[in-house]
Write a protein that holds these residues in place. Structure first.
Motif, PDB file in Angstrom:
ATOM      1  N   GLY A   1       6.544   6.188  41.194  1.00  0.00           N
ATOM      2  CA  GLY A   1       7.579   7.199  41.457  1.00  0.00           C
ATOM      3  C   GLY A   1       8.394   6.879  42.692  1.00  0.00           C
ATOM      4  N   SER A   2       8.794   7.957  43.365  1.00  0.00           N
ATOM      5  CA  SER A   2       9.793   7.816  44.448  1.00  0.00           C
ATOM      6  C   SER A   2       9.442   8.667  45.662  1.00  0.00           C
ATOM      7  CB  SER A   2      11.162   8.276  43.910  1.00  0.00           C
ATOM      8  OG  SER A   2      11.155   9.709  43.783  1.00  0.00           O
ATOM      9  N   LEU A   3      10.253   8.514  46.698  1.00  0.00           N
ATOM     10  CA  LEU A   3      10.228   9.493  47.794  1.00  0.00           C
ATOM     11  C   LEU A   3      10.664  10.817  47.194  1.00  0.00           C
ATOM     12  CD1 LEU A   3      12.227   7.538  50.539  1.00  0.00           C
ATOM     13  CD2 LEU A   3       9.789   7.402  50.002  1.00  0.00           C
ATOM     14  N   THR A   4      10.158  11.919  47.698  1.00  0.00           N
ATOM     15  CA  THR A   4      10.563  13.227  47.134  1.00  0.00           C
ATOM     16  C   THR A   4      11.658  13.873  47.988  1.00  0.00           C
ATOM     17  OG1 THR A   4       8.946  14.482  48.401  1.00  0.00           O
ATOM     18  CG2 THR A   4       8.230  13.593  46.267  1.00  0.00           C
ATOM     19  N   THR A   5      12.179  13.104  48.939  1.00  0.00           N
ATOM     20  CA  THR A   5      13.324  13.584  49.719  1.00  0.00           C
ATOM     21  C   THR A   5      14.377  12.485  49.730  1.00  0.00           C
ATOM     22  OG1 THR A   5      12.348  12.687  51.738  1.00  0.00           O
ATOM     23  CG2 THR A   5      11.928  15.013  51.290  1.00  0.00           C
ATOM     24  N   PRO A   6      15.635  12.858  49.919  1.00  0.00           N
ATOM     25  CA  PRO A   6      16.673  11.826  49.987  1.00  0.00           C
ATOM     26  C   PRO A   6      16.331  10.760  51.015  1.00  0.00           C
ATOM     27  CG  PRO A   6      17.688  13.983  49.840  1.00  0.00           C
ATOM     28  CD  PRO A   6      16.212  14.210  50.000  1.00  0.00           C
ATOM     29  N   PRO A   7      16.609   9.494  50.755  1.00  0.00           N
ATOM     30  CA  PRO A   7      17.433   8.965  49.647  1.00  0.00           C
ATOM     31  C   PRO A   7      16.682   8.775  48.325  1.00  0.00           C
ATOM     32  CG  PRO A   7      16.813   7.194  51.132  1.00  0.00           C
ATOM     33  CD  PRO A   7      16.265   8.455  51.757  1.00  0.00           C
ATOM     34  N   CYS A   8      15.445   9.270  48.214  1.00  0.00           N
ATOM     35  CA  CYS A   8      14.704   9.258  46.925  1.00  0.00           C
ATOM     36  C   CYS A   8      14.492   7.847  46.388  1.00  0.00           C
ATOM     37  CB  CYS A   8      15.412  10.132  45.894  1.00  0.00           C
ATOM     38  SG  CYS A   8      15.545  11.850  46.379  1.00  0.00           S
ATOM     39  N   ASN A   9      14.282   6.894  47.278  1.00  0.00           N
ATOM     40  CA  ASN A   9      14.021   5.509  46.860  1.00  0.00           C
ATOM     41  C   ASN A   9      12.867   5.453  45.861  1.00  0.00           C
ATOM     42  OD1 ASN A   9      15.548   5.468  49.168  1.00  0.00           O
ATOM     43  ND2 ASN A   9      14.576   3.652  50.024  1.00  0.00           N
ATOM     44  N   GLU A  10      13.022   4.628  44.833  1.00  0.00           N
ATOM     45  CA  GLU A  10      11.967   4.487  43.811  1.00  0.00           C
ATOM     46  C   GLU A  10      11.018   3.365  44.202  1.00  0.00           C
ATOM     47  OE1 GLU A  10      14.340   4.388  40.170  1.00  0.00           O
ATOM     48  OE2 GLU A  10      14.315   6.606  40.167  1.00  0.00           O
ATOM     49  N   CYS A  11      10.254   3.649  45.248  1.00  0.00           N
ATOM     50  CA  CYS A  11       9.438   2.623  45.930  1.00  0.00           C
ATOM     51  C   CYS A  11       7.993   3.036  46.107  1.00  0.00           C
ATOM     52  CB  CYS A  11      10.041   2.387  47.312  1.00  0.00           C
ATOM     53  SG  CYS A  11      10.024   3.860  48.362  1.00  0.00           S
ATOM     54  N   VAL A  12       7.557   4.107  45.429  1.00  0.00           N
ATOM     55  CA  VAL A  12       6.237   4.677  45.730  1.00  0.00           C
ATOM     56  C   VAL A  12       5.243   4.508  44.567  1.00  0.00           C
ATOM     57  CG1 VAL A  12       4.951   6.757  46.374  1.00  0.00           C
ATOM     58  CG2 VAL A  12       7.280   6.420  47.247  1.00  0.00           C
ATOM     59  N   ILE A  13       4.066   3.988  44.931  1.00  0.00           N
ATOM     60  CA  ILE A  13       2.927   4.043  44.009  1.00  0.00           C
ATOM     61  C   ILE A  13       2.180   5.322  44.406  1.00  0.00           C
ATOM     62  CG2 ILE A  13       0.770   2.964  43.252  1.00  0.00           C
ATOM     63  CD1 ILE A  13       2.027   0.231  44.068  1.00  0.00           C
ATOM     64  N   TRP A  14       2.220   6.314  43.535  1.00  0.00           N
ATOM     65  CA  TRP A  14       1.634   7.632  43.835  1.00  0.00           C
ATOM     66  C   TRP A  14       0.176   7.709  43.420  1.00  0.00           C
ATOM     67  CZ3 TRP A  14       3.024  11.710  46.649  1.00  0.00           C
ATOM     68  CH2 TRP A  14       4.366  11.780  47.064  1.00  0.00           C
TER      69      TRP A  14
ATOM     70  N   GLY B   1      20.218  22.152  48.084  1.00  0.00           N
ATOM     71  CA  GLY B   1      18.873  21.859  47.588  1.00  0.00           C
ATOM     72  C   GLY B   1      18.790  20.756  46.557  1.00  0.00           C
ATOM     73  N   PRO B   2      17.583  20.522  46.006  1.00  0.00           N
ATOM     74  CA  PRO B   2      17.313  19.393  45.101  1.00  0.00           C
ATOM     75  C   PRO B   2      18.312  19.219  43.960  1.00  0.00           C
ATOM     76  CG  PRO B   2      15.255  20.474  45.692  1.00  0.00           C
ATOM     77  CD  PRO B   2      16.344  21.280  46.327  1.00  0.00           C
ATOM     78  N   SER B   3      18.868  20.306  43.441  1.00  0.00           N
ATOM     79  CA  SER B   3      19.803  20.145  42.303  1.00  0.00           C
ATOM     80  C   SER B   3      21.129  19.522  42.754  1.00  0.00           C
ATOM     81  CB  SER B   3      20.077  21.515  41.657  1.00  0.00           C
ATOM     82  OG  SER B   3      20.682  22.360  42.626  1.00  0.00           O
ATOM     83  N   THR B   4      21.375  19.466  44.087  1.00  0.00           N
ATOM     84  CA  THR B   4      22.649  18.900  44.575  1.00  0.00           C
ATOM     85  C   THR B   4      22.469  17.492  45.131  1.00  0.00           C
ATOM     86  OG1 THR B   4      22.400  19.551  46.916  1.00  0.00           O
ATOM     87  CG2 THR B   4      23.196  21.249  45.394  1.00  0.00           C
ATOM     88  N   TRP B   5      21.236  17.034  45.300  1.00  0.00           N
ATOM     89  CA  TRP B   5      20.996  15.798  46.046  1.00  0.00           C
ATOM     90  C   TRP B   5      21.691  14.592  45.429  1.00  0.00           C
ATOM     91  CZ3 TRP B   5      14.944  16.149  47.090  1.00  0.00           C
ATOM     92  CH2 TRP B   5      14.722  17.209  47.989  1.00  0.00           C
ATOM     93  N   ALA B   6      21.754  14.532  44.096  1.00  0.00           N
ATOM     94  CA  ALA B   6      22.291  13.324  43.446  1.00  0.00           C
ATOM     95  C   ALA B   6      23.777  13.115  43.770  1.00  0.00           C
ATOM     96  CB  ALA B   6      22.088  13.410  41.941  1.00  0.00           C
TER      97      ALA B   6
ATOM     98  N   TYR C   1       9.855  22.054  49.119  1.00  0.00           N
ATOM     99  CA  TYR C   1       9.312  21.228  48.012  1.00  0.00           C
ATOM    100  C   TYR C   1      10.392  20.956  46.971  1.00  0.00           C
ATOM    101  CZ  TYR C   1       9.061  25.467  45.083  1.00  0.00           C
ATOM    102  OH  TYR C   1       9.367  26.588  44.341  1.00  0.00           O
ATOM    103  N   ARG C   2      10.321  19.773  46.385  1.00  0.00           N
ATOM    104  CA  ARG C   2      11.224  19.392  45.285  1.00  0.00           C
ATOM    105  C   ARG C   2      10.522  19.716  43.971  1.00  0.00           C
ATOM    106  NH1 ARG C   2      13.395  13.227  43.656  1.00  0.00           N
ATOM    107  NH2 ARG C   2      15.364  13.910  42.692  1.00  0.00           N
ATOM    108  N   PRO C   3      11.170  20.394  43.061  1.00  0.00           N
ATOM    109  CA  PRO C   3      10.549  20.673  41.763  1.00  0.00           C
ATOM    110  C   PRO C   3      10.367  19.375  40.957  1.00  0.00           C
ATOM    111  CG  PRO C   3      12.449  22.097  42.160  1.00  0.00           C
ATOM    112  CD  PRO C   3      12.496  21.016  43.200  1.00  0.00           C
ATOM    113  N   PRO C   4       9.449  19.407  39.964  1.00  0.00           N
ATOM    114  CA  PRO C   4       9.148  18.182  39.209  1.00  0.00           C
ATOM    115  C   PRO C   4      10.334  17.640  38.423  1.00  0.00           C
ATOM    116  CG  PRO C   4       7.466  19.856  38.830  1.00  0.00           C
ATOM    117  CD  PRO C   4       8.578  20.519  39.580  1.00  0.00           C
ATOM    118  N   LEU C   5      10.336  16.309  38.279  1.00  0.00           N
ATOM    119  CA  LEU C   5      11.328  15.572  37.476  1.00  0.00           C
ATOM    120  C   LEU C   5      10.604  15.009  36.240  1.00  0.00           C
ATOM    121  CD1 LEU C   5      14.036  15.595  39.015  1.00  0.00           C
ATOM    122  CD2 LEU C   5      12.163  15.333  40.671  1.00  0.00           C
ATOM    123  N   PRO C   6      11.342  14.604  35.214  1.00  0.00           N
ATOM    124  CA  PRO C   6      10.671  14.110  34.000  1.00  0.00           C
ATOM    125  C   PRO C   6       9.878  12.824  34.235  1.00  0.00           C
ATOM    126  CG  PRO C   6      13.005  14.615  33.593  1.00  0.00           C
ATOM    127  CD  PRO C   6      12.803  14.674  35.086  1.00  0.00           C
ATOM    128  N   LEU C   7       8.677  12.784  33.643  1.00  0.00           N
ATOM    129  CA  LEU C   7       7.880  11.540  33.723  1.00  0.00           C
ATOM    130  C   LEU C   7       8.547  10.468  32.874  1.00  0.00           C
ATOM    131  CD1 LEU C   7       5.131  10.230  34.660  1.00  0.00           C
ATOM    132  CD2 LEU C   7       4.197  10.963  32.462  1.00  0.00           C
TER     133      LEU C   7
END
Ligand code: TM7
Ligand code: ZN
Length: 267
Positions: free
Chosen positions: A198-211, A12-17, A251-257
């Motif tokens: 922000g980013s995609l909320t699934t791997p590869p989690c690219n930081e390419c998103v205007i949310w 899960g999300p805590s292992t993705w990195a 769902y991925r839990p929230p990350l710090p803003l």
């Protein structure tokens, strides 16, 4: 071949990195929307966010192994205005949900989760030549996030999608999705929203998103949400136990803003 990431305790999300280092970045999504931190910005009001989707732009629904995804022909679609400097085209839409109704959305609002969250994924076709290229750029994608809360009645437009889920129960299965969809019913009446980078909320989690996350939820019935939860994250040949691999949450839990700016349009 199963995905090397997912939403169970061991992948899960805590292992993705471990396998997707971007997941540990400083511009990750989702985030908790702390409404006290949101700042108003007149430029968002001056250029109202606007969209246009032909009702027949969907063509396929697929079980990705981590949810359902409807693929769309983007040529005649357009998303513009608000936080966007260019016109973006719709590529696909999908949903995130939880095992129970008190969880499931990815973004939260002052710590509150909704039962699910719909994502409409667009790419910057003015600046980039493909979705793939756009997904590697800081302003490449624009995702509209729509919260979903439990309502008594079925959502008639969502039902057109839900009626196809039994055809794609296992990972890798797909089906033609040539329904007429009134996207207006999948988006809230109010155009009030929060926006941040922000980013995609699934791997590869690219930081390419205007949310752009709308403040007003749409409704989905408990029965309809249960159909989402009947999807499986494993292929037909993989499943050994009937209950194995049920996608009860994705769902991925929230990350710090962090030091990112959170803007809002509308009260
Ligand atoms: C491109 C893409 C965007 C999101 S938000 C997601 O969940 C999966 O893929
Ligand atoms: Zn998503």
């Amino acid at each position: 071949m199963s995905l090397d990431w997912g939403y169970t305790d061991d992948n899960g999300p805590s292992t993705w990195a471990e396998k997707y280092p971007l997941a540990a970045g400083a511009r990750q999504s989702p985030v908790d929307i702390d409404t006290s931190k949101a700042t108003s910005d007149n430029s968002l009001v001056d250029r109202e966010i606007d969209w246009s989707y032909p009702s027949n732009c969907s063509y396929r629904i697929v079980n990705t192994g981590y949810g359902w995804r409807v693929d769309t022909y983007g040529d005649d679609t357009a998303l513009s205005g608000g936080p966007l400097s260019e016109v973006y085209k719709l590529e696909q839409f999908h949903c995130h949900w939880g095992a129970t109704n008190d969880e499931g959305s990815e973004h939260t609002v002052d710590g509150k989760s909704y039962a699910a969250e719909l994502h409409l994924v667009h790419w910057n076709s003015e600046k980039y030549s493909s979705f793939k290229e756009a997904a590697s750029q800081p302003d490449g994608l624009a995702v509209l996030g729509v919260f979903m809360e439990i309502g008594n009645a079925d959502n008639a437009e969502l039902e057109k999608i839900i009626s196809l889920i039994p055809k794609i129960i296992h990972k890798g299965q797909d089906s033609q999705a040539s329904f007429d969809l009134d996207f207006g019913s999948l988006l809230p009446e109010s155009k009030h929203y929060w926006t941040y980078l922000g980013s995609l909320t699934t791997p590869p989690c690219n930081e390419c998103v205007i949310w752009t996350v709308f403040k007003e939820p749409i409704t989905i019935s408990e029965r309809q949400l249960e159909v989402f939860r009947s999807l499986k994250s494993v292929g037909e040949e993989d499943a050994i136990e009937p209950e194995e691999g049920k996608l009860v949450k994705n769902y991925r839990p929230p990350l710090p803003l962090g030091n990112r700016v959170l803007r809002e349009c509308g009260p």
